[in-house]
Each structure stands twice: as structure tokens, then as C-alpha cells.
Design an enzyme around this catalytic site. Structure first.
Site, PDB file in Angstrom:
ATOM      1  N   ARG A 152     -13.055   6.530 -15.085  1.00  0.00           N
ATOM      2  CA  ARG A 152     -13.815   7.227 -15.924  1.00  0.00           C
ATOM      3  C   ARG A 152     -13.000   8.153 -17.041  1.00  0.00           C
ATOM      4  O   ARG A 152     -13.540   8.643 -17.824  1.00  0.00           O
ATOM      5  CB  ARG A 152     -14.572   8.513 -15.067  1.00  0.00           C
ATOM      6  CG  ARG A 152     -15.978   8.102 -14.707  1.00  0.00           C
ATOM      7  CD  ARG A 152     -16.657   8.973 -13.871  1.00  0.00           C
ATOM      8  NE  ARG A 152     -15.784   9.452 -12.726  1.00  0.00           N
ATOM      9  CZ  ARG A 152     -16.403  10.088 -11.900  1.00  0.00           C
ATOM     10  NH1 ARG A 152     -17.847  10.651 -11.865  1.00  0.00           N
ATOM     11  NH2 ARG A 152     -15.595  10.845 -10.846  1.00  0.00           N
ATOM     12  N   ASP A 186     -18.262   4.824 -16.419  1.00  0.00           N
ATOM     13  CA  ASP A 186     -18.620   5.344 -14.952  1.00  0.00           C
ATOM     14  C   ASP A 186     -19.191   3.648 -14.241  1.00  0.00           C
ATOM     15  O   ASP A 186     -20.015   3.404 -14.821  1.00  0.00           O
ATOM     16  CB  ASP A 186     -19.762   6.262 -14.924  1.00  0.00           C
ATOM     17  CG  ASP A 186     -20.387   6.522 -13.489  1.00  0.00           C
ATOM     18  OD1 ASP A 186     -19.965   5.530 -12.632  1.00  0.00           O
ATOM     19  OD2 ASP A 186     -21.091   7.679 -13.497  1.00  0.00           O
ATOM     20  N   LYS A 231     -10.599  -0.421   2.625  1.00  0.00           N
ATOM     21  CA  LYS A 231     -10.469   0.612   3.891  1.00  0.00           C
ATOM     22  C   LYS A 231     -11.077   1.706   3.421  1.00  0.00           C
ATOM     23  O   LYS A 231     -10.138   2.157   2.223  1.00  0.00           O
ATOM     24  CB  LYS A 231      -9.908   0.166   5.019  1.00  0.00           C
ATOM     25  CG  LYS A 231      -8.585   1.120   4.912  1.00  0.00           C
ATOM     26  CD  LYS A 231      -7.808   1.236   6.054  1.00  0.00           C
ATOM     27  CE  LYS A 231      -7.792   2.495   6.761  1.00  0.00           C
ATOM     28  NZ  LYS A 231      -6.455   3.293   5.883  1.00  0.00           N
ATOM     29  N   HIS A 281      -4.295  -3.891   4.508  1.00  0.00           N
ATOM     30  CA  HIS A 281      -2.985  -4.343   3.830  1.00  0.00           C
ATOM     31  C   HIS A 281      -1.891  -4.827   4.726  1.00  0.00           C
ATOM     32  O   HIS A 281      -0.798  -5.437   4.614  1.00  0.00           O
ATOM     33  CB  HIS A 281      -2.435  -3.107   2.821  1.00  0.00           C
ATOM     34  CG  HIS A 281      -1.804  -1.992   3.385  1.00  0.00           C
ATOM     35  ND1 HIS A 281      -2.418  -1.108   4.121  1.00  0.00           N
ATOM     36  CD2 HIS A 281      -0.391  -1.874   3.782  1.00  0.00           C
ATOM     37  CE1 HIS A 281      -1.466  -0.326   4.534  1.00  0.00           C
ATOM     38  NE2 HIS A 281      -0.493  -0.647   4.221  1.00  0.00           N
ATOM     39  N   LYS A 288       1.603  -8.018   4.901  1.00  0.00           N
ATOM     40  CA  LYS A 288       2.911  -7.794   5.141  1.00  0.00           C
ATOM     41  C   LYS A 288       3.554  -9.275   5.716  1.00  0.00           C
ATOM     42  O   LYS A 288       2.907  -9.914   6.594  1.00  0.00           O
ATOM     43  CB  LYS A 288       3.102  -6.791   6.105  1.00  0.00           C
ATOM     44  CG  LYS A 288       2.745  -5.409   5.647  1.00  0.00           C
ATOM     45  CD  LYS A 288       2.802  -4.201   6.667  1.00  0.00           C
ATOM     46  CE  LYS A 288       2.484  -3.115   6.453  1.00  0.00           C
ATOM     47  NZ  LYS A 288       3.537  -2.216   5.296  1.00  0.00           N
ATOM     48  N   GLU A 307       4.957   7.152  12.033  1.00  0.00           N
ATOM     49  CA  GLU A 307       5.139   7.605  10.729  1.00  0.00           C
ATOM     50  C   GLU A 307       6.029   8.824  10.886  1.00  0.00           C
ATOM     51  O   GLU A 307       5.528   9.732  11.695  1.00  0.00           O
ATOM     52  CB  GLU A 307       4.030   7.404   9.651  1.00  0.00           C
ATOM     53  CG  GLU A 307       3.189   6.068   9.574  1.00  0.00           C
ATOM     54  CD  GLU A 307       1.909   6.289   8.801  1.00  0.00           C
ATOM     55  OE1 GLU A 307       2.040   5.982   7.542  1.00  0.00           O
ATOM     56  OE2 GLU A 307       0.942   6.681   9.283  1.00  0.00           O
ATOM     57  N   ASP A 313      -8.374   5.898  10.962  1.00  0.00           N
ATOM     58  CA  ASP A 313      -7.565   5.626   9.654  1.00  0.00           C
ATOM     59  C   ASP A 313      -6.698   4.452  10.286  1.00  0.00           C
ATOM     60  O   ASP A 313      -6.161   3.565   9.252  1.00  0.00           O
ATOM     61  CB  ASP A 313      -6.845   6.878   9.260  1.00  0.00           C
ATOM     62  CG  ASP A 313      -5.928   6.491   8.113  1.00  0.00           C
ATOM     63  OD1 ASP A 313      -6.389   6.150   7.249  1.00  0.00           O
ATOM     64  OD2 ASP A 313      -4.455   6.816   8.319  1.00  0.00           O
ATOM     65  N   HIS A 355      -5.811  -1.285  11.185  1.00  0.00           N
ATOM     66  CA  HIS A 355      -4.209  -2.088  11.429  1.00  0.00           C
ATOM     67  C   HIS A 355      -3.756  -2.237  12.749  1.00  0.00           C
ATOM     68  O   HIS A 355      -3.378  -3.362  12.757  1.00  0.00           O
ATOM     69  CB  HIS A 355      -3.257  -1.086  10.437  1.00  0.00           C
ATOM     70  CG  HIS A 355      -3.301  -0.507   9.359  1.00  0.00           C
ATOM     71  ND1 HIS A 355      -4.026  -1.258   8.226  1.00  0.00           N
ATOM     72  CD2 HIS A 355      -3.193   0.576   8.560  1.00  0.00           C
ATOM     73  CE1 HIS A 355      -4.278  -0.418   7.260  1.00  0.00           C
ATOM     74  NE2 HIS A 355      -3.905   0.638   7.477  1.00  0.00           N
ATOM     75  N   LYS A 410       1.373  10.326  12.958  1.00  0.00           N
ATOM     76  CA  LYS A 410       2.237  11.153  11.876  1.00  0.00           C
ATOM     77  C   LYS A 410       2.935  12.383  12.372  1.00  0.00           C
ATOM     78  O   LYS A 410       2.835  12.607  13.385  1.00  0.00           O
ATOM     79  CB  LYS A 410       1.173  11.775  10.668  1.00  0.00           C
ATOM     80  CG  LYS A 410      -0.109  10.573  10.172  1.00  0.00           C
ATOM     81  CD  LYS A 410      -0.242  10.615   8.727  1.00  0.00           C
ATOM     82  CE  LYS A 410      -1.069   9.481   8.464  1.00  0.00           C
ATOM     83  NZ  LYS A 410      -0.588   8.421   7.827  1.00  0.00           N
TER      84      LYS A 410
HETATM   85  C1  BG6 Z   1      -3.002   3.265   5.252  1.00  0.00           C
HETATM   86  C2  BG6 Z   1      -3.325   4.736   6.066  1.00  0.00           C
HETATM   87  O1  BG6 Z   1      -4.041   2.497   5.730  1.00  0.00           O
HETATM   88  O2  BG6 Z   1      -1.994   2.929   5.986  1.00  0.00           O
HETATM   89  C3  BG6 Z   1      -2.330   5.784   5.854  1.00  0.00           C
HETATM   90  O3  BG6 Z   1      -4.635   5.128   5.447  1.00  0.00           O
HETATM   91  C4  BG6 Z   1      -0.965   5.084   6.485  1.00  0.00           C
HETATM   92  O4  BG6 Z   1      -2.519   6.883   6.669  1.00  0.00           O
HETATM   93  C5  BG6 Z   1      -0.791   3.663   5.864  1.00  0.00           C
HETATM   94  O5  BG6 Z   1       0.334   6.044   6.138  1.00  0.00           O
HETATM   95  C6  BG6 Z   1       0.638   3.004   6.464  1.00  0.00           C
HETATM   96  O6  BG6 Z   1       0.736   2.015   5.607  1.00  0.00           O
HETATM   97  P1  BG6 Z   1       2.367   1.425   5.716  1.00  0.00           P
HETATM   98  O7  BG6 Z   1       2.115   0.142   4.919  1.00  0.00           O
HETATM   99  O8  BG6 Z   1       3.066   2.403   5.082  1.00  0.00           O
HETATM  100  O9  BG6 Z   1       2.799   1.008   7.344  1.00  0.00           O
END
Ligand code: BG6
Length: 489
Positions: A48, A91, A145, A175, A179, A213, A232, A237, A335
């Protein structure tokens, strides 16, 4: 086999947002630099933000320059890349937005619509694309996601997307599947004969999957507070990692061969009852602490008020099938933990009978296969050896690693760690969905996650505090120790 049609355009929705800046534009640039982008591929940003193509080109350059350190931008590649870029200030949920895209797309074949947007907009964007006649059978749609917050809401999104696009056109991104090290799990398991005969409950005692993390949630809390670590990280993952470890060998790498096997694993996950959740799961939230020698704020202070959301989850998953009966999978993610580590630890059983005398018997530990995915890419097989030298009471034993450092093995002047999105974008361009998540996978994962979330809600299970910089609440240790095992730290 019919030749796959290469895309001639990628449309980035949310082109001025964080994901496009940090990941998508740099990934496309790197693909271009390595000669992987089809010659005619156009890259059209839409958002936008009032801007024109020239402004978008400037923004893209800044984003790529940040990521292209230390080498910096290659001007020849940049000239080619910049010529691909276009921008629609619109938009995306409206007919005008779609009309602008239509004009920019022109005759481009097999356009990719990449929704780097809030999932709350997916349904409206899909119907705007359909109404504008852009959801052609050649087109592809990429969804980030979270797809929903539970089974029901994910079904609503998937059903609405399905009204405009066939499942074969839908690319749901996780994602982690992009990797290198995650794909290497497939190579490790299915390109070696060594492991497969041992990969079952006769030889394996248990499996641990850790995604730790160090960072806190920071200013992502408006999203995070609604989801928490379970939705999340575990729903996507971690369950994807679990599937790749646990699935049966697919007959080939075709998208449905691999995804069928993953779905079977998800279907075999034992659902959590409320009673089991109390024993086999724990949620935590970080309080103020110290991470890497630096003070770290509590989640509550980042959020600005108390919150029940978990920033840490540990749980025991059981897979009820022949291969894995009796082999628990321990999962933990959080985290504000002491180190960044994504690791899969396969703990083998001990030898059935020890021929060694007392001292050596005490040295004997069971073999482990430690697969480090992040930040270092290492695979270690821990094997027992005779410790060198003489000792009075017979031989002594010692566990030593047989070690494969992928970084070292593939070091070289041109070695560069690819962004996971490079692989995934390239696969969408080539219409290969093996590394994307199918609708039934997402929904099956949600069904299992809902069981845990519901059990927590029913029993009002609070997130237990843990100091940032620690390995989570004490209950995470109790959870694994209850079965006589310990986290691999
Ligand atoms: C994301 C989450 O999908 O993956 C994040 O929403 C997380 O909270 C991240 O930090 C971790 O990805 P990576 O590639 O840094 O391990």
C-alpha cells in the site's frame, strides 16, 4: 513426464515489509547472481505504500546491500536484477490492486503470487486475484505461515484459497524445509545404507529435537502474543523436523511421495489428553535474565503487560506405529535460551550385554548421532573406543565422535551459506512442491497441536517462569528425567 513450466513473474505482496526486505529480495538477487533466474522473470512488488518503481528499486538495493556483505553488490548483476523490478502501489484486496498487477504482468506466464502478508488478508487477496482473472491454472500462490491459529481457522483459509487455486498450485512455506541442513536429513537417511536398518525401536532409545534461540520476542509481540511458542514453532518447524526423522523411506523425491510419508507420521502422533499434557508437556515464559553476558528483558516487559503466552515449550511426543512404538521424541523450543542451537539427537540403545569388566563397564555409554543444523552444521556419531594406554584393571573405554563438519567439508572461496528462501523460491519457479507443506499436513499438524492447546486451556496450565539465559523452567528437566533420560546439553 510433462515439462514443468518456468514462471515468468513473481509478484511480492507485502513488498515493502520485513520478510521481503530481509529474505525475499536478497534471495532473488542471489539466485540471479548465480544464473538461476529465468531470463524473462519479472519481479513485481506490491504494497500500500505510495511509491513508484524507481523508489522500489532504491528500497530493494538497500535491502540487498545489507545482506550482500562483505562482498557488496555486484553491479553487473544489479543492473540485470533492477531491470526485472516493477511496483504497484495498491491495496491487494481490491479490484484496483488486481488491475494494476494485471497491467504489470502483461503476458507473463505462470505468475507466482507470493503473499508475504498477514494471513488475515489471504482470503481477500485470493478472491481479488480470482475476480481479476489472474488465478489462471498456470499461476502459483505462495503462503507464509501461520496458516490459521488452530485447525478450524486453518481450514477456513485453506478452503478459501482452494476456491481460487488448485492444491497443486499452492505452495505453503515452512522455511526450515529450505535449509540445506534440513534437506541433508534426507541425504543422511536415504543416501546411506548404514542408518536405515538401525532407524527403529529395536536400536533407538529416543530422539531429541531442540530449537533454541537466544533472542527474546522484542517488538514482534503483537503477533507472538497471539500464537506463542507452540503455534509459532512446534506446529510447523519442529513437526517438520520430526517428520523427516520419523517418516518411512519415500519411493522417490516426487512431492506427493515425500508428503504422503510425512502425513502418515503426523497421523500416528498420539493425541494428548488433558492428563497426558500435564505430564508430557510444559510451557514457560522468560523473565529478566542474562543472555550471552548481556542483560535481557522479560517477555512481560517487552509486551508491556502480563501475558499468559508461552515463550518455551517442551514436550514428549509418541508416534504410534511399528517403527517407533516405545521410542519417545522429546521436543523443546524457546526464546531467551542460553545459546542458539537447532539440533536433532538420536540416542541409540546400549549394548545388550557388556563383556568388559567393572571399570570399563562404567565407561560404556550408548551411541548417539548428533545432527547440528544451526548455527554450525555438523554431524557427529559418538562411538565407543578403547582409551589408549595401560590400566591396571583392564581396558578403559571412551566415547569419541566420528565427525562431519559440513562447513569445513564445503569451505572454499565461493562458499556462501544460502538463505533458505533461495531454494524455496527456485522450487516455486520450477513448479516443484516437494519442500512445501500440503494442506492435509498443515491440518493434521494443527489437529495434534489443538489437543495440546486445549488441554492447557482446560486445565488452566500456566506458563512457568524461567530466567532468560537458562534452559527453560525446571519442569522441562523433570519431563525428560521422569523416563530416566536427560537433555543432550
Ligand atoms: C519463524 C518464527 O518461523 O522462525 C520465529 O516465527 C523464529 O519466531 C524463526 O524466530 C526461527 O527461524 P530460524 O531460521 O532463525 O531458525
Amino acid at each position: 513426464m510433462t515439462e514443468k513450466l518456468q514462471s515468468e513473474a513473481v509478484v511480492l505482496f507485502g513488498a515493502t515489509g520485513d520478510l521481503a526486505r530481509r529474505m525475499l529480495l536478497p534471495s532473488l538477487y542471489f539466485l540471479d547472481a548465480d544464473g538461476f533466474l529465468p531470463e524473462r522473470l519479472a519481479i513485481i512488488g506490491t504494497a500500500r505504500q505510495a511509491a513508484d518503481t524507481a523508489a522500489f528499486v532504491r528500497q530493494a538495493r538497500e535491502a540487498i546491500a545489507e545482506r550482500a556483505q562483505p562482498q557488496g553488490i555486484d553491479e553487473a548483476v544489479w543492473a540485470r536484477f533492477a531491470a526485472r523490478l516493477g511496483y504497484c502501489s495498491a491495496d491487494a484486496t481490491t479490484a484496483e490492486g488486481a488491475a494494476c498487477l494485471k497491467a504489470q504482468l502483461g503476458e507473463a506466464r505462470a505468475p507466482i503470487f507470493y503473499l508475504a502478508l498477514s494471513p488475515s488478508l489471504y482470503v481477500r487477496v485470493c478472491s481479488a486475484l480470482a475476480e481479476a482473472g489472474l488465478a489462471t491454472p498456470e499461476s502459483r500462490i505462495v503462503l507464509e505461515k501461520p496458516i490459521g491459529r488452530d485447525l478450524e481457522s486453518s481450514r477456513v483459509i485453506n478452503t478459501a484459497v482452494a476456491e481460487a487455486f488448485d492444491e497443486r498450485q499452492v505452495f505453503r512455506i515452512d522455511h526450515y524445509l529450505g535449509k540445506e541442513t534440513v534437506q541433508n536429513l534426507l541425504a543422511l537417511r536415504f543416501a546411506n545404507t548404514l542408518f536405515e536398518p538401525l532407524w527403529n525401536n529395536l536400536t533407538i532409545d529416543h530422539v531429541q529435537i531442540t530449537v533454541a534461540e537466544t533472542e527474546g520476542v522484542g517488538d514482534r509481540w503483537p503477533y507472538y502474543d497471539e500464537y506463542g511458542a507452540l503455534r509459532d514453532m512446534v506446529q510447523n518447524h519442529m513437526l517438520q523436523l520430526l517428520c523427516l526423522v520419523a517418516m518411512e523411506p519415500p519411493s522417490d523425491m516426487a512431492p506427493d511421495s515425500v508428503r504422503n510419508e510425512k502425513v502418515k507420521v503426523l497421523r500416528s502422533l498420539r493425541p494428548f489428553t488433558r492428563a497426558e499434557a500435564a505430564i508430557n508437556s510444559i510451557r514457560g515464559q522468560y523473565t529478566a535474565g542474562v543472555v550471552g553476558g548481556k542483560p535481557a528483558a522479560s517477555y512481560e516487559s517487552e509486551r508491556g503487560q502480563p501475558s499468559g503466552t508461552e515463550t518455551f515449550v517442551a514436550l514428549r511426543a509418541d508416534i504410534d506405529n511399528w517403527r517407533w512404538a516405545g521410542v519417545p521424541f522429546f521436543l523443546r523450543t524457546g526464546k531467551g535460551l542460553p545459546e542458539r542451537r537447532t539440533q536433532i539427537a538420536i540416542q541409540f540403545k546400549g549394548v545388550p550385554h557388556s563383556i568388559f569388566d567393572q571399570a570399563a563397564k562404567a565407561d560404556l555409554v550408548a551411541n548417539q548421532l548428533i545432527i547440528d543444523l544451526q548455527p554450525d552444521e555438523d554431524i557427529e556419531l559418538l562411538l565407543m573406543n578403547k582409551a589408549p594406554g595401560l590400566s591396571q584393571g583392564g581396558m578403559r573405554l571412551q566415547s569419541l565422535p566420528l565427525s562431519l563438519s559440513l562447513l569445513k567439508a564445503y569451505a572454499g572461496p565461493n562458499a556462501r551459506r544460502r538463505i533458505a528462501y533461495e531454494r524455496l523460491l527456485l522450487d516455486v519457479i520450477h513448479d516443484n512442491s516437494t519442500l512445501f507443506v500440503r494442506r492435509d499436513e498443515v491440518e493434521q499438524a494443527w489437529a495434534w497441536i489443538d489437543g495440546i492447546a486445549d488441554a492447557w486451556a482446560d486445565s488452566a496450565t500456566a506458563a512457568k517462569p524461567y530466567a532468560a539465559g537458562s534452559w527453560g523452567p525446571a519442569g522441562a528437566f523433570a519431563l525428560i528425567e521422569r523416563s530416566g533420560r536427560a537433555w543432550h546439553d
